[in-house]
Design an enzyme around this catalytic site. Structure first.
Site, PDB file in Angstrom:
ATOM      1  N   ASP A 165       0.823  -1.213   0.000  1.00 61.93           N
ATOM      2  CA  ASP A 165       0.000   0.000   0.000  1.00 61.93           C
ATOM      3  C   ASP A 165       0.857   1.263   0.000  1.00 61.93           C
ATOM      4  OD1 ASP A 165      -2.044  -1.809   0.358  1.00 61.93           O
ATOM      5  OD2 ASP A 165      -2.849  -0.867   2.164  1.00 61.93           O
ATOM      6  N   HIS A 182       3.959  -2.105   3.078  1.00 60.69           N
ATOM      7  CA  HIS A 182       3.969  -0.773   2.463  1.00 60.69           C
ATOM      8  C   HIS A 182       5.273  -0.586   1.689  1.00 60.69           C
ATOM      9  CE1 HIS A 182       1.098  -0.581   5.781  1.00 60.69           C
ATOM     10  NE2 HIS A 182       0.478   0.368   5.096  1.00 60.69           N
TER      11      HIS A 182
HETATM   12 NI    NI Z   1      -2.484   3.123   3.414  1.00 64.65          NI
END
Ligand code: NI
Length: 187
Positions: free
Chosen positions: A12, A154
């Protein structure tokens, strides 16, 4: 027959010009397909990274335009955040975006009725954003992973890219196969 063990790596908040290209190099070398949920405003000047994602077989999803909490703004702003990002991605890849990861996992059914997208949450969250301790992140994933899990990482932190490499090595040696989330959902 050997039990099937499928797992999806999801990333993400990118793309990040600092971290994502290195992650893509690792995924290519390891022949692993992953899923990226992009923040629309981070795509500007990183279009080449998005093209790489598509060309190298990864799935690209939507993570809103400015990483907002979709349940805390009105429907028209939320839909705007989603559609703007879909349009940016489609203008680069030529393909419709079908999957959305709502930031913080927050969304409403009412919102979903306004957009034709499938929400994708996660089943393993090692809190990689909160630590630079790669070993901790790897352990948090490897000790509890099972068939069908969706791992949240991430691609905007060096430590997360390091962790991804180690997770790939450890899970591959345990017989896991990495797939994109659409394949997991069909399964
Ligand atoms: Ni996020």
């Amino acid at each position: 027959m050997k039990e099937k063990k499928l797992v999806a790596l999801t990333f993400d908040d990118g793309p990040s010009s600092e971290c994502t290209p290195r992650l893509l190099d690792i995924l290519k070398k390891e022949n692993v397909k992953a899923t990226f949920f992009l923040v629309g405003k981070n795509i500007k000047e990183n279009e080449d990274i998005v093209i790489r994602m598509k060309n190298e077989g990864h799935l690209i999803g939507n993570h809103t335009y400015s990483h907002i909490k979709l349940d805390e703004c009105n429907i028209s702003s939320a839909v705007g955040e989603i559609n703007k990002t879909n349009e940016i991605i489609k203008s680069i890849t030529g393909e419709d975006v079908k999957y959305i990861r709502p930031p913080y996992g927050a969304y409403s059914d009412k919102l979903l009725s306004h957009v034709n997208m499938t929400p994708v949450l996660w089943s393993i969250d090692p809190d990689d954003w909160a630590t630079t301790d790669t070993a901790y992140v790897v352990k948090s994933v490897v000790y509890k992973v099972k068939n069908g899990d969706i791992i949240l990482l991430h691609d905007i932190y060096d430590s997360s890219v390091e962790a991804a490499l180690e997770i790939i090595d450890r899970l591959s040696s345990k017989g896991f196969v990495f797939v994109t989330v659409d394949q997991l959902m069909l399964d």
